[in-house]
Design a protein around this motif. Structure first.
Motif, PDB file in Angstrom:
ATOM      1  N   GLY A  44       0.787  -1.223   0.000  1.00  0.00           N
ATOM      2  CA  GLY A  44       0.000   0.000   0.000  1.00  0.00           C
ATOM      3  C   GLY A  44       0.818   1.270   0.000  1.00  0.00           C
ATOM      4  N   LYS A  45       2.146   1.139   0.007  1.00  0.00           N
ATOM      5  CA  LYS A  45       3.006   2.323   0.029  1.00  0.00           C
ATOM      6  C   LYS A  45       3.971   2.298  -1.151  1.00  0.00           C
ATOM      7  CE  LYS A  45       2.874   3.014   5.026  1.00  0.00           C
ATOM      8  NZ  LYS A  45       3.683   3.267   6.252  1.00  0.00           N
ATOM      9  N   GLN A  46       4.555   3.429  -1.431  1.00  0.00           N
ATOM     10  CA  GLN A  46       5.563   3.508  -2.484  1.00  0.00           C
ATOM     11  C   GLN A  46       6.866   2.871  -2.022  1.00  0.00           C
ATOM     12  OE1 GLN A  46       6.025   7.607  -3.795  1.00  0.00           O
ATOM     13  NE2 GLN A  46       4.677   7.197  -5.520  1.00  0.00           N
ATOM     14  N   ARG A  47       7.608   2.402  -2.988  1.00  0.00           N
ATOM     15  CA  ARG A  47       8.916   1.834  -2.673  1.00  0.00           C
ATOM     16  C   ARG A  47       9.830   2.934  -2.155  1.00  0.00           C
ATOM     17  NH1 ARG A  47      11.301  -1.900  -7.235  1.00  0.00           N
ATOM     18  NH2 ARG A  47      11.364   0.074  -8.366  1.00  0.00           N
ATOM     19  N   GLY A  48      10.548   2.649  -1.074  1.00  0.00           N
ATOM     20  CA  GLY A  48      11.424   3.646  -0.481  1.00  0.00           C
ATOM     21  C   GLY A  48      12.759   3.050  -0.103  1.00  0.00           C
ATOM     22  N   ALA A  49      13.717   3.916   0.172  1.00  0.00           N
ATOM     23  CA  ALA A  49      15.085   3.491   0.439  1.00  0.00           C
ATOM     24  C   ALA A  49      15.244   2.883   1.824  1.00  0.00           C
ATOM     25  CB  ALA A  49      16.033   4.668   0.289  1.00  0.00           C
ATOM     26  N   ALA A  93       7.841  -6.291   4.253  1.00  0.00           N
ATOM     27  CA  ALA A  93       7.853  -5.636   2.939  1.00  0.00           C
ATOM     28  C   ALA A  93       8.514  -6.552   1.932  1.00  0.00           C
ATOM     29  CB  ALA A  93       8.632  -4.318   3.006  1.00  0.00           C
ATOM     30  N   VAL A  94       8.420  -6.154   0.684  1.00  0.00           N
ATOM     31  CA  VAL A  94       9.242  -6.770  -0.358  1.00  0.00           C
ATOM     32  C   VAL A  94      10.500  -5.907  -0.477  1.00  0.00           C
ATOM     33  CG1 VAL A  94       9.428  -7.424  -2.779  1.00  0.00           C
ATOM     34  CG2 VAL A  94       7.238  -7.673  -1.574  1.00  0.00           C
ATOM     35  N   TYR A  95      11.644  -6.553  -0.370  1.00  0.00           N
ATOM     36  CA  TYR A  95      12.925  -5.854  -0.401  1.00  0.00           C
ATOM     37  C   TYR A  95      13.573  -6.056  -1.771  1.00  0.00           C
ATOM     38  CZ  TYR A  95      12.660  -4.900   4.563  1.00  0.00           C
ATOM     39  OH  TYR A  95      12.286  -4.419   5.793  1.00  0.00           O
ATOM     40  N   TYR A  96      14.116  -4.974  -2.299  1.00  0.00           N
ATOM     41  CA  TYR A  96      14.756  -4.986  -3.612  1.00  0.00           C
ATOM     42  C   TYR A  96      16.182  -4.463  -3.506  1.00  0.00           C
ATOM     43  CZ  TYR A  96       9.954  -5.204  -5.451  1.00  0.00           C
ATOM     44  OH  TYR A  96       8.663  -5.553  -5.735  1.00  0.00           O
ATOM     45  N   CYS A  97      17.091  -5.091  -4.211  1.00  0.00           N
ATOM     46  CA  CYS A  97      18.400  -4.480  -4.373  1.00  0.00           C
ATOM     47  C   CYS A  97      18.407  -3.712  -5.686  1.00  0.00           C
ATOM     48  CB  CYS A  97      19.528  -5.502  -4.313  1.00  0.00           C
ATOM     49  SG  CYS A  97      19.627  -6.643  -5.682  1.00  0.00           S
ATOM     50  N   GLY A 105      30.403  13.901  -8.566  1.00  0.00           N
ATOM     51  CA  GLY A 105      30.297  14.528  -7.249  1.00  0.00           C
ATOM     52  C   GLY A 105      30.284  13.501  -6.154  1.00  0.00           C
ATOM     53  N   GLY A 106      29.892  12.273  -6.514  1.00  0.00           N
ATOM     54  CA  GLY A 106      30.177  11.126  -5.680  1.00  0.00           C
ATOM     55  C   GLY A 106      29.165  10.637  -4.688  1.00  0.00           C
ATOM     56  N   ILE A 107      28.043  11.332  -4.465  1.00  0.00           N
ATOM     57  CA  ILE A 107      27.133  10.909  -3.396  1.00  0.00           C
ATOM     58  C   ILE A 107      26.004  10.075  -3.985  1.00  0.00           C
ATOM     59  CG2 ILE A 107      25.542  11.685  -1.595  1.00  0.00           C
ATOM     60  CD1 ILE A 107      27.232  14.233  -1.410  1.00  0.00           C
ATOM     61  N   CYS A 108      25.811   8.892  -3.460  1.00  0.00           N
ATOM     62  CA  CYS A 108      24.731   8.021  -3.916  1.00  0.00           C
ATOM     63  C   CYS A 108      23.415   8.507  -3.304  1.00  0.00           C
ATOM     64  CB  CYS A 108      24.987   6.573  -3.519  1.00  0.00           C
ATOM     65  SG  CYS A 108      26.390   5.819  -4.354  1.00  0.00           S
ATOM     66  N   THR A 109      22.419   8.586  -4.149  1.00  0.00           N
ATOM     67  CA  THR A 109      21.133   9.089  -3.694  1.00  0.00           C
ATOM     68  C   THR A 109      20.272   7.990  -3.083  1.00  0.00           C
ATOM     69  OG1 THR A 109      19.101  10.188  -4.418  1.00  0.00           O
ATOM     70  CG2 THR A 109      20.178   8.735  -5.995  1.00  0.00           C
ATOM     71  N   LEU A 110      19.337   8.388  -2.241  1.00  0.00           N
ATOM     72  CA  LEU A 110      18.353   7.470  -1.682  1.00  0.00           C
ATOM     73  C   LEU A 110      17.077   7.435  -2.517  1.00  0.00           C
ATOM     74  CD1 LEU A 110      18.788   8.390   2.091  1.00  0.00           C
ATOM     75  CD2 LEU A 110      19.424   6.221   1.019  1.00  0.00           C
ATOM     76  N   THR A 111      17.098   8.082  -3.652  1.00  0.00           N
ATOM     77  CA  THR A 111      15.928   8.139  -4.537  1.00  0.00           C
ATOM     78  C   THR A 111      15.949   6.963  -5.496  1.00  0.00           C
ATOM     79  OG1 THR A 111      15.945  10.542  -4.411  1.00  0.00           O
ATOM     80  CG2 THR A 111      14.701   9.535  -6.201  1.00  0.00           C
ATOM     81  N   GLN A 112      14.870   6.221  -5.529  1.00  0.00           N
ATOM     82  CA  GLN A 112      14.850   4.992  -6.349  1.00  0.00           C
ATOM     83  C   GLN A 112      15.003   5.281  -7.834  1.00  0.00           C
ATOM     84  OE1 GLN A 112      11.185   2.870  -6.860  1.00  0.00           O
ATOM     85  NE2 GLN A 112       9.919   4.585  -6.141  1.00  0.00           N
TER      86      GLN A 112
END
Length: 128
Positions: A44-49, A93-97, A105-112
């Motif tokens: 029921g929710k959006q996939r999140g980090a 939840a269902v977990y995804y890699c 710039g080097g920073i990995c985002t938490l945005t899917q």
């Protein structure tokens, strides 16, 4: 062609631990490096980090993780791990890699939406 194959998961009682694995084949990035991470989708929710890690080992976590989960990466083996401790029913939840190119710039985002490659997903169920 990058493929991500997940393993692990299952059903556990609250307070237990689980470890998820993700094996990557193919070359994720040849330029600025790569990001890999774990995301989850609660019904029921959006996939999140959950958390992400770059090819140098720098990690970022979603605020709700509160130190219970650890993302680690074996760059030589192209394997991503998620160690989950003190699991709560709310972690069901269902977990995804996921994997993608590390931005300039080097920073990995938490945005899917920044991740191009995804594993098949694995169900984690935590009972109270």
């Amino acid at each position: 062609q990058v493929q991500l194959v997940q393993s692990g998961g299952g059903s556990v009682p609250a307070g237990a631990s689980l470890r998820l694995s993700c094996d990557a084949t193919g070359t994720i990035s040849t330029g600025t490096g790569s990001c890999m991470g774990w995301f989850r989708q609660i019904t029921g929710k959006q996939r999140g980090a959950v958390g992400v890690v770059d090819n140098d080992g720098a990690r970022r976590y979603a605020d709700h993780i509160e130190g219970r989960f650890t993302v680690s990466r074996d760059t030589a083996k192209n394997t991503l791990l998620l160690q989950m401790d003190s699991l709560e029913p709310e972690d069901t939840a269902v977990y995804y890699c996921a994997a993608g190119v590390r931005p300039y710039g080097g920073i990995c985002t938490l945005t899917q939406y920044a991740y191009d490659y995804w594993g098949q997903g694995t169900q984690v169920t935590v009972s109270s």
